[in-house]
Design a protein around this motif. Structure first.
Motif, mmCIF file in Angstrom:
data_model
loop_
_atom_site.group_PDB
_atom_site.id
_atom_site.type_symbol
_atom_site.label_atom_id
_atom_site.label_comp_id
_atom_site.label_asym_id
_atom_site.label_seq_id
_atom_site.Cartn_x
_atom_site.Cartn_y
_atom_site.Cartn_z
ATOM 1 N N GLY A 27 0.807 -1.209 0.000
ATOM 2 C CA GLY A 27 0.000 0.000 0.000
ATOM 3 C C GLY A 27 0.843 1.262 0.000
ATOM 4 N N ILE A 28 1.926 1.258 0.776
ATOM 5 C CA ILE A 28 2.818 2.430 0.827
ATOM 6 C C ILE A 28 3.418 2.702 -0.549
ATOM 7 C CG2 ILE A 28 5.047 3.237 1.700
ATOM 8 C CD1 ILE A 28 4.323 1.766 4.356
ATOM 9 N N LEU A 29 4.012 1.673 -1.148
ATOM 10 C CA LEU A 29 4.662 1.840 -2.447
ATOM 11 C C LEU A 29 3.663 2.273 -3.514
ATOM 12 C CD1 LEU A 29 6.944 -1.307 -2.251
ATOM 13 C CD2 LEU A 29 7.753 1.062 -2.360
ATOM 14 N N ASN A 30 2.479 1.655 -3.500
ATOM 15 C CA ASN A 30 1.442 2.009 -4.465
ATOM 16 C C ASN A 30 1.003 3.460 -4.282
ATOM 17 O OD1 ASN A 30 -0.846 1.230 -6.422
ATOM 18 N ND2 ASN A 30 -1.967 1.933 -4.634
ATOM 19 N N GLY A 31 0.785 3.861 -3.038
ATOM 20 C CA GLY A 31 0.326 5.220 -2.773
ATOM 21 C C GLY A 31 1.347 6.276 -3.145
#
Length: 457
Positions: free
Chosen positions: A186-190
């Motif tokens: 989620g962090i990388l995607n965001g």
């Protein structure tokens, strides 16, 4: 004079070890503590604190988009990875200083060195070979990431390295299906990376309630994360900055980063525990009793190194209970029952108590579940839903589990946990007047249980 240099010597300067050292010193004990890296442990230095800062950073990308639906005209946002990491580093340094200062104020003697056991009462400091004798020794060395062995596995990074990457990758492959893998996906995607999450099992977050796992998986896919289950990484090849990731399904993915979020193991290797008479468990954990005492009477252990509940607040409770018991004449057992937890996936999870499967294995239950579009996403137009779920014992009417997925789930579960810990019934929830308009009001307005599944007793 005592034959010992200290009443207590703590190995490990994480949350559990620091709490134990401070409380023991407050009880009048002579305390020393050794930490080979930085005070604060996994949580403060390379775990939940920096990770949540990155979660906050990554969530702003959606906030900029959502603001338009509420009348804001937002210019094209730009993200600066180096600035985020620099700001994170300043905050971690501030917290570490607080940990060390609090130890000093309590009168704890600090040794910035690796420490290993020589015998049940002796530790050796690796920096200069100095040996210290202590009446009691507490092991609080936490856990470390585990990376499976496969061709090219050395090209993968772990969660430890994620907080110090020189740059944000354009494409990333995340290995694993637990909360660390899902959080970092989620962090990388965001933050703008293209993310593929690869998991060898059938469903993500399998230790959580099945509805929670399924809900978060669906929402992650909506956000553009590619999720491949029943698939694993077969090998990694590097060509300069480019990684080619071979998968067990025969496909490949190109990436600038492979994160192995494939579990954590107790950090006991090379501590000299066996030499001191402490036998390790199957996963390398230190077996302890309800008082956190090992089979060697002078040696105790708290936190992730015991592989009981791998949560920072639990380690703190264990360390405090140990110090009160041994040095404060206040026998105290750490409570490991009904511990709430939050997972900072996107959407985040808050949970306490039994899963539906666990509850059904113990007796008849009623399930109350609601999925809905929260008000936050009405004007923004975002297709994201929340999940609220209550698990209730049919005979006693006690709420056995509360499971939430959605914005601020972690904040909500802290309050719900008080009610569950006190033994609240479904009728206690029903009698509570809803706070409107909030998402959390759903917890006290669900009235109709789900139909029993076919074949249920």
């Amino acid at each position: 004079m005592s034959d010992f240099d200290f009443d207590l010597f703590v190995i490990g300067g994480g949350s559990g070890g620091v709490r134990a050292a401070r409380i023991a010193a407050n009880h009048g004990a002579r305390v020393g503590i050794a930490e080979e890296y930085r005070f604060g442990g996994t949580c403060v230095i390379r775990g939940c604190v920096p990770k949540k800062l990155l979660v906050y950073a990554s969530s702003f990308s959606e906030s900029f988009e959502d603001a338009e639906g509420f009348g804001w005209h937002v210019p094209e946002p730009r993200f600066d990875w180096a600035r985020l990491i620099a700001s994170k580093d300043l905050e971690i340094a501030r917290l570490e200083e607080i940990y060390a200062r609090n130890l000093d104020l309590a009168g704890v003697e600090i040794f910035r060195s690796r420490a290993t056991l020589i015998d049940p009462h002796t530790v050796e400091l690796s920096t200069h070979g100095h040996r210290i004798r202590a009446k009691h020794i507490l092991i609080a060395t936490g856990g470390r990431p585990f990376v499976p062995d496969f061709p090219g596995s050395h090209h993968a990074v772990t969660s430890n390295e994620m907080f110090d990457l020189p740059r944000l990758p354009e494409r990333a492959v995340v290995m694993g299906g637990g909360y660390i893998a899902c959080e970092f996906a989620g962090i990388l995607n965001g933050l703008g990376a293209t993310v593929t999450l690869v998991y060898r099992g059938k469903r993500l977050l399998r230790s959580f309630d099945a509805d929670l796992g399924a809900h978060v998986t669906d929402e992650m896919r909506k956000k553009g994360i590619e999720i491949l289950t029943e698939t694993d990484v077969a090998g990694i090849e590097r060509d300069g900055e480019r990684l080619t990731v071979a998968l067990t399904n025969g496909e490949t993915r190109e990436a600038g980063l492979v994160l192995a979020a494939t579990g954590r193991v107790p950090n006991t290797e090379g501590l000299g525990l066996e030499r001191a008479g402490v036998s390790l468990g199957r996963r390398g954990e230190i077996p302890v009793d309800e008082w956190s005492q090992t089979a060697v009477p002078s040696i105790f252990a708290v936190g992730d190194v015991t592989d009981r509940l791998q949560l920072t607040p639990v380690a703190i409770r264990e360390g405090h209970a140990f110090a009160d018991t041994v040095f404060g004449a206040q026998p105290t057992r750490a409570d490991h029952v009904l511990v709430a937890t939050a997972i900072f996936t996107q959407p985040e999870i808050g949970t306490i108590g039994l899963t539906e499967a666990q509850a059904r294995a113990e007796g008849q239950v009623e399930i109350y579940r609601s999925t809905f579009r929260p008000m936050l996403h009405t004007l923004s137009g975002r297709d994201e839903r929340m999940l609220m779920k209550l698990i209730v014992a049919k005979d006693t009417r006690r709420v056995l589990g509360v499971h939430i997925a959605g914005h601020a789930a972690g904040e909500m579960i802290q309050m719900a946990a008080i009610a569950v810990k006190m033994g609240a019934t479904k009728e206690d929830f029903d009698r509570t007047v809803a706070v409107h308009p909030t998402a959390s009001e759903e917890l006290v307005t669900m009235r109709t249980p789900l139909p029993e599944p076919a074949g249920a007793a």
